[in-house]
Design a protein around this motif. Structure first.
Motif, PDB file in Angstrom:
ATOM      1  N   THR A  87     -27.518   0.742   3.660  1.00 26.57           N
ATOM      2  CA  THR A  87     -26.115   0.864   4.008  1.00 26.57           C
ATOM      3  C   THR A  87     -25.281   0.294   2.864  1.00 26.57           C
ATOM      4  OG1 THR A  87     -26.616   0.584   6.353  1.00 26.57           O
ATOM      5  CG2 THR A  87     -24.345   0.197   5.684  1.00 26.57           C
ATOM      6  N   VAL A  88     -24.312   1.086   2.406  1.00 29.17           N
ATOM      7  CA  VAL A  88     -23.403   0.640   1.352  1.00 29.17           C
ATOM      8  C   VAL A  88     -21.989   0.686   1.914  1.00 29.17           C
ATOM      9  CG1 VAL A  88     -22.545   1.040  -0.986  1.00 29.17           C
ATOM     10  CG2 VAL A  88     -24.937   1.554  -0.437  1.00 29.17           C
ATOM     11  N   ILE A  89     -21.311  -0.438   1.833  1.00 26.37           N
ATOM     12  CA  ILE A  89     -19.940  -0.558   2.348  1.00 26.37           C
ATOM     13  C   ILE A  89     -19.013  -0.896   1.187  1.00 26.37           C
ATOM     14  CG2 ILE A  89     -18.393  -1.842   3.892  1.00 26.37           C
ATOM     15  CD1 ILE A  89     -20.402  -0.267   5.472  1.00 26.37           C
ATOM     16  N   TYR A  90     -17.881  -0.206   1.145  1.00 27.42           N
ATOM     17  CA  TYR A  90     -16.850  -0.471   0.141  1.00 27.42           C
ATOM     18  C   TYR A  90     -15.653  -1.089   0.846  1.00 27.42           C
ATOM     19  CZ  TYR A  90     -19.622   2.655  -2.740  1.00 27.42           C
ATOM     20  OH  TYR A  90     -20.652   3.239  -3.437  1.00 27.42           O
ATOM     21  N   GLU A  91     -15.087  -2.113   0.196  1.00 25.94           N
ATOM     22  CA  GLU A  91     -13.890  -2.722   0.769  1.00 25.94           C
ATOM     23  C   GLU A  91     -12.949  -3.163  -0.340  1.00 25.94           C
ATOM     24  OE1 GLU A  91     -14.424  -6.592   2.790  1.00 25.94           O
ATOM     25  OE2 GLU A  91     -16.531  -6.373   2.203  1.00 25.94           O
ATOM     26  N   ALA A  92     -11.684  -3.193  -0.005  1.00 24.66           N
ATOM     27  CA  ALA A  92     -10.664  -3.626  -0.950  1.00 24.66           C
ATOM     28  C   ALA A  92     -10.745  -5.141  -1.119  1.00 24.66           C
ATOM     29  CB  ALA A  92      -9.286  -3.225  -0.447  1.00 24.66           C
ATOM     30  N   THR A  93     -10.517  -5.602  -2.327  1.00 22.60           N
ATOM     31  CA  THR A  93     -10.488  -7.038  -2.603  1.00 22.60           C
ATOM     32  C   THR A  93      -9.101  -7.592  -2.291  1.00 22.60           C
ATOM     33  OG1 THR A  93      -9.772  -6.702  -4.883  1.00 22.60           O
ATOM     34  CG2 THR A  93     -12.162  -6.791  -4.480  1.00 22.60           C
ATOM     35  N   ASP A  94      -9.003  -8.899  -2.274  1.00 24.43           N
ATOM     36  CA  ASP A  94      -7.686  -9.524  -2.118  1.00 24.43           C
ATOM     37  C   ASP A  94      -6.777  -9.116  -3.277  1.00 24.43           C
ATOM     38  OD1 ASP A  94      -8.453 -10.776   0.221  1.00 24.43           O
ATOM     39  OD2 ASP A  94      -8.929 -12.690  -0.755  1.00 24.43           O
ATOM     40  N   TYR A  95      -7.357  -8.972  -4.463  1.00 26.12           N
ATOM     41  CA  TYR A  95      -6.581  -8.588  -5.642  1.00 26.12           C
ATOM     42  C   TYR A  95      -5.908  -7.227  -5.444  1.00 26.12           C
ATOM     43  CZ  TYR A  95      -5.470  -7.474 -10.496  1.00 26.12           C
ATOM     44  OH  TYR A  95      -4.816  -7.124 -11.649  1.00 26.12           O
ATOM     45  N   SER A  96      -6.549  -6.321  -4.724  1.00 28.15           N
ATOM     46  CA  SER A  96      -5.934  -5.002  -4.493  1.00 28.15           C
ATOM     47  C   SER A  96      -4.636  -5.137  -3.696  1.00 28.15           C
ATOM     48  CB  SER A  96      -6.903  -4.048  -3.791  1.00 28.15           C
ATOM     49  OG  SER A  96      -7.126  -4.459  -2.462  1.00 28.15           O
ATOM     50  N   GLY A  97      -4.500  -6.227  -2.975  1.00 31.63           N
ATOM     51  CA  GLY A  97      -3.271  -6.480  -2.220  1.00 31.63           C
ATOM     52  C   GLY A  97      -2.054  -6.657  -3.116  1.00 31.63           C
ATOM     53  N   THR A  98      -2.291  -6.960  -4.401  1.00 35.92           N
ATOM     54  CA  THR A  98      -1.165  -7.084  -5.332  1.00 35.92           C
ATOM     55  C   THR A  98      -0.480  -5.741  -5.553  1.00 35.92           C
ATOM     56  OG1 THR A  98      -2.560  -6.768  -7.303  1.00 35.92           O
ATOM     57  CG2 THR A  98      -2.218  -9.046  -6.524  1.00 35.92           C
ATOM     58  N   LEU A  99      -1.108  -4.661  -5.106  1.00 36.29           N
ATOM     59  CA  LEU A  99      -0.526  -3.320  -5.234  1.00 36.29           C
ATOM     60  C   LEU A  99       0.221  -2.879  -3.977  1.00 36.29           C
ATOM     61  CD1 LEU A  99      -3.490  -1.543  -7.028  1.00 36.29           C
ATOM     62  CD2 LEU A  99      -1.267  -2.131  -8.023  1.00 36.29           C
ATOM     63  N   ASN A 100       0.293  -3.716  -2.954  1.00 29.72           N
ATOM     64  CA  ASN A 100       0.935  -3.315  -1.700  1.00 29.72           C
ATOM     65  C   ASN A 100       2.354  -2.811  -1.905  1.00 29.72           C
ATOM     66  OD1 ASN A 100      -1.332  -3.825  -0.209  1.00 29.72           O
ATOM     67  ND2 ASN A 100      -0.623  -5.760   0.626  1.00 29.72           N
ATOM     68  N   ARG A 101       3.165  -3.552  -2.649  1.00 31.67           N
ATOM     69  CA  ARG A 101       4.556  -3.126  -2.875  1.00 31.67           C
ATOM     70  C   ARG A 101       4.608  -1.831  -3.682  1.00 31.67           C
ATOM     71  NH1 ARG A 101       6.570  -8.398  -5.183  1.00 31.67           N
ATOM     72  NH2 ARG A 101       7.298  -7.003  -6.790  1.00 31.67           N
ATOM     73  N   VAL A 102       3.720  -1.702  -4.649  1.00 29.52           N
ATOM     74  CA  VAL A 102       3.664  -0.480  -5.460  1.00 29.52           C
ATOM     75  C   VAL A 102       3.316   0.711  -4.570  1.00 29.52           C
ATOM     76  CG1 VAL A 102       2.420   0.699  -7.336  1.00 29.52           C
ATOM     77  CG2 VAL A 102       3.018  -1.727  -7.560  1.00 29.52           C
ATOM     78  N   LEU A 103       2.302   0.547  -3.724  1.00 26.87           N
ATOM     79  CA  LEU A 103       1.890   1.630  -2.828  1.00 26.87           C
ATOM     80  C   LEU A 103       2.998   1.994  -1.848  1.00 26.87           C
ATOM     81  CD1 LEU A 103      -1.768   0.462  -2.135  1.00 26.87           C
ATOM     82  CD2 LEU A 103      -1.079   2.479  -3.432  1.00 26.87           C
ATOM     83  N   GLU A 104       3.678   0.985  -1.323  1.00 25.17           N
ATOM     84  CA  GLU A 104       4.771   1.242  -0.383  1.00 25.17           C
ATOM     85  C   GLU A 104       5.905   2.006  -1.072  1.00 25.17           C
ATOM     86  OE1 GLU A 104       7.972  -1.126   2.426  1.00 25.17           O
ATOM     87  OE2 GLU A 104       6.192  -2.186   1.732  1.00 25.17           O
ATOM     88  N   GLU A 105       6.270   1.579  -2.270  1.00 24.99           N
ATOM     89  CA  GLU A 105       7.338   2.256  -3.007  1.00 24.99           C
ATOM     90  C   GLU A 105       6.941   3.691  -3.365  1.00 24.99           C
ATOM     91  OE1 GLU A 105      10.502   1.456  -3.655  1.00 24.99           O
ATOM     92  OE2 GLU A 105      10.182  -0.337  -2.450  1.00 24.99           O
ATOM     93  N   LEU A 106       5.694   3.897  -3.780  1.00 22.01           N
ATOM     94  CA  LEU A 106       5.230   5.253  -4.093  1.00 22.01           C
ATOM     95  C   LEU A 106       5.228   6.146  -2.854  1.00 22.01           C
ATOM     96  CD1 LEU A 106       2.328   4.620  -6.613  1.00 22.01           C
ATOM     97  CD2 LEU A 106       4.421   5.929  -7.039  1.00 22.01           C
ATOM     98  N   ARG A 107       4.799   5.570  -1.725  1.00 19.95           N
ATOM     99  CA  ARG A 107       4.811   6.330  -0.470  1.00 19.95           C
ATOM    100  C   ARG A 107       6.230   6.733  -0.104  1.00 19.95           C
ATOM    101  NH1 ARG A 107       5.786   4.645   4.560  1.00 19.95           N
ATOM    102  NH2 ARG A 107       5.629   2.480   3.917  1.00 19.95           N
ATOM    103  N   ASN A 108       7.154   5.790  -0.174  1.00 20.81           N
ATOM    104  CA  ASN A 108       8.551   6.072   0.160  1.00 20.81           C
ATOM    105  C   ASN A 108       9.153   7.100  -0.800  1.00 20.81           C
ATOM    106  OD1 ASN A 108       8.411   4.229   2.248  1.00 20.81           O
ATOM    107  ND2 ASN A 108       9.339   2.579   1.084  1.00 20.81           N
ATOM    108  N   TRP A 109       8.898   6.912  -2.088  1.00 23.05           N
ATOM    109  CA  TRP A 109       9.433   7.849  -3.071  1.00 23.05           C
ATOM    110  C   TRP A 109       8.828   9.243  -2.871  1.00 23.05           C
ATOM    111  CZ3 TRP A 109       7.625  11.093  -6.830  1.00 23.05           C
ATOM    112  CH2 TRP A 109       8.596  11.656  -7.652  1.00 23.05           C
TER     113      TRP A 109
END
Length: 126
Positions: A87-109
């Motif tokens: 079984t191989v599981i992939y998960e986001a790191t805490d560091y990926s959370g630094t992109l939350n605002r970027v992802l939100e802005e890209l989604r909105n745009w």
């Protein structure tokens, strides 16, 4: 030479530095699938096939490459469990959370841009 951006005066050196930082970000996040992949894994850990189902249209080869790139840059953790089959599981790191605002802005745009395109299509059809 100075440029005015959002009421701030930016020097040529500051502009060049900012462009460099943007290029660095785009180098790491380059491609059609990296940001959607991070967004998907921010929802919770997933197996390879689960990710592929969410990201409709991504091939297994590209998904494997993107996951490896994201793992090398610290955005994804790959955990292997000694089950049968493995079984191989992939998960986001805490560091990926630094992109939350970027992802939100890209989604909105993206939503706003899609609506703008739809509106312009309605106008041209009339």
């Amino acid at each position: 030479m100075e440029t005015v951006v959002n009421e701030m005066i930016i020097t040529k050196e500051e502009c060049k530095s900012s462009v460099g930082h943007i290029l660095d970000a785009l180098y790491v996040l380059n491609g059609k699938w990296k940001l959607p992949l991070i967004f998907t894994l921010r929802e919770g850990p997933k197996r390879f096939n689960e990710i592929q189902k969410v990201l409709d249209g991504i091939t297994p080869k590209i998904l494997a490459k993107e996951l490896k790139d994201l793992e090398l840059n610290g955005f994804v953790i790959r955990s292997v469990y000694p089950t049968t089959p493995v079984t191989v599981i992939y998960e986001a790191t805490d560091y990926s959370g630094t992109l939350n605002r970027v992802l939100e802005e890209l989604r909105n745009w993206g939503a706003s841009h899609r609506e703008k395109v739809k509106q312009s299509m309605r106008v041209t059809k009339s």
